[in-house]
Design a protein around this motif. Structure first.
Motif, mmCIF file in Angstrom:
data_model
loop_
_atom_site.group_PDB
_atom_site.id
_atom_site.type_symbol
_atom_site.label_atom_id
_atom_site.label_comp_id
_atom_site.label_asym_id
_atom_site.label_seq_id
_atom_site.Cartn_x
_atom_site.Cartn_y
_atom_site.Cartn_z
ATOM 1 N N THR A 179 0.847 -1.181 0.000
ATOM 2 C CA THR A 179 0.000 0.000 0.000
ATOM 3 C C THR A 179 0.880 1.228 0.000
ATOM 4 N N GLY A 181 0.881 3.023 2.480
ATOM 5 C CA GLY A 181 0.872 3.313 3.906
ATOM 6 C C GLY A 181 2.244 3.516 4.507
ATOM 7 N N GLN A 256 -1.140 12.455 -3.415
ATOM 8 C CA GLN A 256 -2.238 11.803 -4.133
ATOM 9 C C GLN A 256 -1.722 11.152 -5.403
ATOM 10 N N ALA A 264 -6.038 7.481 -4.641
ATOM 11 C CA ALA A 264 -5.479 7.331 -3.302
ATOM 12 C C ALA A 264 -4.962 8.667 -2.794
ATOM 13 N N SER A 265 -5.180 8.921 -1.512
ATOM 14 C CA SER A 265 -4.706 10.137 -0.854
ATOM 15 C C SER A 265 -4.109 9.759 0.489
ATOM 16 N N ILE A 266 -2.938 10.307 0.792
ATOM 17 C CA ILE A 266 -2.243 10.033 2.059
ATOM 18 C C ILE A 266 -1.829 11.355 2.677
ATOM 19 N N THR A 268 -0.101 13.049 6.142
ATOM 20 C CA THR A 268 0.651 12.799 7.380
ATOM 21 C C THR A 268 0.932 14.111 8.091
ATOM 22 N N GLU A 286 -5.141 7.682 5.291
ATOM 23 C CA GLU A 286 -5.213 7.248 3.899
ATOM 24 C C GLU A 286 -6.674 7.151 3.468
ATOM 25 N N GLN A 287 -6.912 7.443 2.202
ATOM 26 C CA GLN A 287 -8.251 7.307 1.617
ATOM 27 C C GLN A 287 -8.092 6.676 0.235
ATOM 28 N N TYR A 288 -8.692 5.507 0.029
ATOM 29 C CA TYR A 288 -8.678 4.829 -1.257
ATOM 30 C C TYR A 288 -10.110 4.753 -1.787
#
Length: 589
Positions: A179, A181, A256, A264-266, A268, A286-288
């Motif tokens: 991922t 992640g 993104q 996907a967007s992460i 932090t 995270e957003q998938y």
């Protein structure tokens, strides 16, 4: 094993780098919206500071392990392997069969999260080792990742660590093996070697962020991409980074990527770790979003940051060596090279105009006295007792000494070492072990006064506030005039004289009385800080001047005078009942 998510072409692989964000010395540089608007830093300068900052932490933040809690939620049930508790976790079990996999919408993982320097790229690579899943223990907490890297290095070790990570990844929702992640992935866009692949623009300020933080938008434009998809396909990233304008410290990242079947967007956010002064990930979200309408949202939080190769106290502090001069009894602490922000932020209470923030690099290790030179140490070398407070005792700092007096002390000390090098013993900390032995002529110390930059570097000890203790300094932490506290903090004790070395707690680098007790001479003539960056590499003051810089405050002065960034001066011939010094030294062969 592939999950439904992987089958939907989610099989994203991380680039073979990861830079861990941290800060040894960082601060905001404005205190209001108006100052924010008036102190715009050019984009090129921001990117240069951020790259410089990240280079430092690639070097400094290796072998840090944290505890990660990773919560995953899906709008649709996904195949998810359910663990059987009680395992030792020493081997690598095979992937679960289809009958072993249940369908789930929620998963709560707890893992060791570890960053290790790659032997090939010298970048930091992240690894996870799952401890428990939804409250069910997967293995005992034997810290096998840490033990693995302590026992050996090289490609084979990295491969074993990757196998451990792959073993744990099967517990993700959908059994996702790879991922995005990685809480530090978004920092990679600012690494100097990657910046050319991106187009950067200054964005509008984020009113929710701290003053002095600039927002920079980025878009990847060149191959090879930082993130690869299935079959090695480039996945061009875009997003934003929040950068402290004065220091280059990154406070937040947003990354993104998109492909036809998934977005996907992460995001932090980073916080300052108080004891170490290092900025560490606080939260990753995270957003998938998939073409079939399913969404996976994750929240990872991080805590218990520690170096696994230092000692069992789980403290991030660097293991520091010490040198003991057996003639005088003085102990010196060896400080590592590093970069820090010297001066004080514009919003710091009590700040003077000559405390402009600027980045400084110390390129070589150096030794500095653990305490101020005491009356007994002075008497051993000089045979005199100049102190006004002689009744304070032999362990109290010597005071009432002029700059030239100090130079005579140092000259005699060096002469003694030259005659009797065996009188200096080296004790070098190595984890929880210690090696001792004579330095001898091979590595004798050459004593001197610290430069002003070295003094502040030692005082801050990778912290970023007004004091190494944080935003305040109490009279339980240092000897200053407690009737004159810092800012609006309560008054404290006024002792009206110096106190013996070792009376108060040490700073994070094991140094005592960097705040208060007696002012300390430095080697530098006083002048405004230089404006050119090349002058801030191992900086020294001007070649001549009228007054020397003194630092640290004293028992007679207020708390504000003891700030890390405060500069004060005296003519070389001046003496006083609150003016002393501590030595520095370099190793010479």
């Amino acid at each position: 094993m592939r999950s439904q998510v992987a089958a939907a072409s989610l099989a994203l692989t991380l680039a073979a780098f990861a830079i861990f964000a941290a800060s040894a010395a960082s601060a905001t540089s404005a205190s209001s919206a108006s100052s924010r608007a008036s102190a715009v830093v050019p984009l090129d300068t921001l990117l240069d500071r951020a790259a410089w900052y990240l280079d430092y932490f690639v070097d400094e933040f290796e072998n840090v392990v944290a505890e990660e809690r990773y919560v995953q939620d899906s709008t649709m049930p996904l195949p998810s392997f359910s663990p059987v508790g009680g395992g030792r976790g020493g081997g690598f079990p095979p992937p679960p069969s289809p009958s072993d996999a249940a369908r789930a919408r929620h998963r709560d993982l707890r893992s060791d999260f570890l960053l290790v320097k790659s032997p090939d790229t010298l970048a930091l690579v992240p690894f996870r080792d799952v401890i428990d899943v939804d409250g069910v223990a997967i293995r005992d907490r034997e810290a096998r990742l840490a033990n693995l890297f302590l026992s050996a290095r090289g490609a084979s070790v990295m491969e074993q660590a990757e196998r451990i990570g792959a073993e744990g990844a099967r517990y993700n929702l959908g059994n996702m093996r790879s991922t995005l992640g990685n809480p530090v992935l978004g920092l990679g866009v600012l690494q100097r070697t990657y910046q050319a692949r991106f187009r950067f623009t200054l964005a509008k300020d984020d009113r929710a962020s701290a003053a002095g933080v600039s927002v920079v938008e980025f878009k990847e434009t060149s191959s090879p991409a930082m993130i690869r998809g299935e079959a090695g396909r480039d996945l061009m990233a875009h997003g934003r980074v929040w950068i402290d304008s004065a220091t280059g410290r990154v406070t937040k990242t947003e990354l993104q990527v998109e492909q036809p079947v998934i977005r996907a967007s992460i995001v932090t956010t980073f916080r300052l770790e108080d004891r170490s002064g290092i900025g560490v990930p606080e939260e990753m979200r995270e957003q998938y979003t998939f073409a079939n309408g399913n969404r996976i949202a994750t929240v990872a939080t991080y805590g218990r940051f520690r170096r696994f190769d230092v000692n069992t106290t789980e403290d991030i502090r660097t293991p520091l060596g010490t040198l003991v001069d057996e003639w005088t009894g003085m102990t010196l602490v060896e400080l590592p090279p590093g970069r820090f922000t010297m001066g004080s932020r514009s919003s710091e209470i009590g700040r003077n105009d000559d405390e402009a923030m600027h980045d400084v690099e110390i390129t070589r290790p150096f030794l500095i006295g653990q305490y101020e030179v005491t009356q007994q140490e002075w008497r051993t070398v000089m045979g005199t007792a100049p102190s006004h407070f002689s009744a304070c005792g032999s362990g109290c700092p010597v005071e009432n000494v002029a700059f030239d007096d100090v130079q005579q002390f140092i000259a005699k000390l060096n002469a003694h070492v030259a005659r009797s090098p065996e009188s200096v013993a080296l004790r070098q900390a190595q984890g929880d072990r210690e090696q001792s032995g004579p330095v001898g002529s091979r590595q004798s110390p050459r004593y001197r006064l610290p430069t002003e930059a070295e003094w502040e570097y030692a005082c801050r000890a990778r912290t970023a506030g007004p004091f190494s203790t944080g935003e305040n300094l109490t009279t339980a932490q240092a000897n200053y005039n407690g009737k004159l506290p810092y800012a609006s903090f309560p008054a404290g004790e006024f002792r009206q004289k110096p106190t013996p070395a070792g009376t108060f707690p040490l700073n994070p680098w094991g140094l005592g009385d960097m705040h208060g007790n007696v002012w300390e001479w430095t080697a530098d003539w006083y002048a405004p800080y230089p404006e050119f960056s090349f002058a801030n590499i191992d900086p020294h003051g001007p070649a001549s001047g009228e007054k020397r810089v003194i630092r640290g405050g004293s028992w007679y002065f207020d708390a504000n005078s003891a700030r890390c960034g405060l500069r004060y001066t005296h003519a070389p011939q001046d003496k006083g009942f609150s003016l002393g010094f501590r030595v520095a030294a370099d190793r010479v062969r």
